[in-house]
Write an enzyme that holds these catalytic residues in place. Structure first.
Site, mmCIF file in Angstrom:
data_model
loop_
_atom_site.group_PDB
_atom_site.id
_atom_site.type_symbol
_atom_site.label_atom_id
_atom_site.label_comp_id
_atom_site.label_asym_id
_atom_site.label_seq_id
_atom_site.Cartn_x
_atom_site.Cartn_y
_atom_site.Cartn_z
ATOM 1 N N ASN A 41 63.805 2.871 56.295
ATOM 2 C CA ASN A 41 63.257 1.996 57.336
ATOM 3 C C ASN A 41 64.015 0.671 57.334
ATOM 4 O OD1 ASN A 41 61.854 1.593 54.790
ATOM 5 N ND2 ASN A 41 60.330 0.365 55.851
ATOM 6 N N ILE A 42 64.171 0.117 58.525
ATOM 7 C CA ILE A 42 64.914 -1.128 58.707
ATOM 8 C C ILE A 42 64.098 -2.007 59.654
ATOM 9 C CG2 ILE A 42 67.073 -2.180 59.481
ATOM 10 C CD1 ILE A 42 68.371 0.611 58.927
ATOM 11 N N GLU A 43 63.569 -3.092 59.109
ATOM 12 C CA GLU A 43 62.729 -4.001 59.885
ATOM 13 C C GLU A 43 63.552 -5.160 60.440
ATOM 14 O OE1 GLU A 43 58.792 -3.373 57.071
ATOM 15 O OE2 GLU A 43 59.815 -5.287 57.023
ATOM 16 N N CYS A 52 61.932 3.337 61.736
ATOM 17 C CA CYS A 52 61.441 4.064 60.570
ATOM 18 C C CYS A 52 62.560 4.853 59.898
ATOM 19 C CB CYS A 52 60.331 5.023 60.981
ATOM 20 S SG CYS A 52 58.882 4.224 61.689
ATOM 21 N N GLU A 54 62.580 8.011 59.116
ATOM 22 C CA GLU A 54 62.794 9.291 59.785
ATOM 23 C C GLU A 54 63.701 9.129 60.998
ATOM 24 O OE1 GLU A 54 58.503 9.263 58.178
ATOM 25 O OE2 GLU A 54 59.909 7.842 59.040
ATOM 26 N N CYS A 85 54.814 8.473 60.837
ATOM 27 C CA CYS A 85 53.932 7.856 61.824
ATOM 28 C C CYS A 85 53.918 8.710 63.098
ATOM 29 C CB CYS A 85 54.391 6.428 62.134
ATOM 30 S SG CYS A 85 55.917 6.326 63.100
ATOM 31 N N CYS A 88 57.269 8.906 64.957
ATOM 32 C CA CYS A 88 58.246 9.730 64.245
ATOM 33 C C CYS A 88 57.895 11.208 64.306
ATOM 34 C CB CYS A 88 58.395 9.271 62.801
ATOM 35 S SG CYS A 88 59.363 7.748 62.663
#
Length: 130
Positions: A41-43, A52, A54, A85, A88
Site C-alpha cells: 500500500n502507498i498512501e 492498496c 492488491e 477491501c 480491491c
C-alpha cells in the site's frame, strides 16, 4: 506454492508507505504466466487517494504482461487475516475467475483460504468479466 506467495507478500509489506494510517499491507499475485507480482500500500496526504497493496500488485502484473490472477496472498502487519477491501475485491474479480484463491496470511503464513466468489459473492459483472 502458497509458501512462496506468503513470503513474497511479506517481503512486499516492507515497502509499504503508510505514514498516515501506520497500517502496512503487502500482496503477492501469481499470474497465469506463473510469475509472482508484488505490491504494497502507498498512501499520500490527500487521503484516501493512495492505493492498496492488491492494486499495486495488479498493476505490476498487468505491466509484466499477465492478464489473469491465478492466486493472491495478502498480509497486514497489524491485523491478522486482513481481507482485501471492497474496492480491491472488485479489482481482483476483474482479473480473476470465480475460483481464484485468496490467501489471508499472518506473520507465520497462510491461515485462511477463500475464493474470490466467496469473498465477493455478487461481484459486478459484464460480458467482459466472469
Amino acid at each position: 506454492m502458497t509458501d512462496e506467495l506468503f513470503k513474497a507478500a511479506k517481503d512486499a509489506m516492507a515497502f509499504a508507505y503508510a505514514p498516515y494510517s501506520k497500517f502496512p499491507v503487502g500482496a503477492a499475485i501469481r499470474g497465469e504466466d506463473g510469475k509472482v507480482y508484488k505490491g504494497a500500500n502507498i498512501e499520500n496526504l490527500a487521503f484516501p487517494q493512495g492505493w492498496c497493496a492488491e492494486c499495486t500488485a495488479i498493476g505490476q502484473m498487468i505491466m509484466g504482461g499477465a492478464k489473469k490472477i491465478v492466486e493472491i496472498a495478502v498480509i497486514a502487519e497489524k491485523l491478522p487475516l486482513c481481507p482485501p477491501c471492497g474496492g480491491c475485491r472488485q479489482k481482483i474479480a476483474e482479473f480473476a475467475t470465480r475460483d481464484t484463491c485468496i490467501y489471508l496470511c499472518d506473520e507465520v503464513g497462510v491461515q485462511k483460504t477463500l475464493t474470490i466468489d466467496e469473498l465477493l459473492p455478487f461481484a459486478f459483472e459484464t460480458e467482459v468479466i466472469g
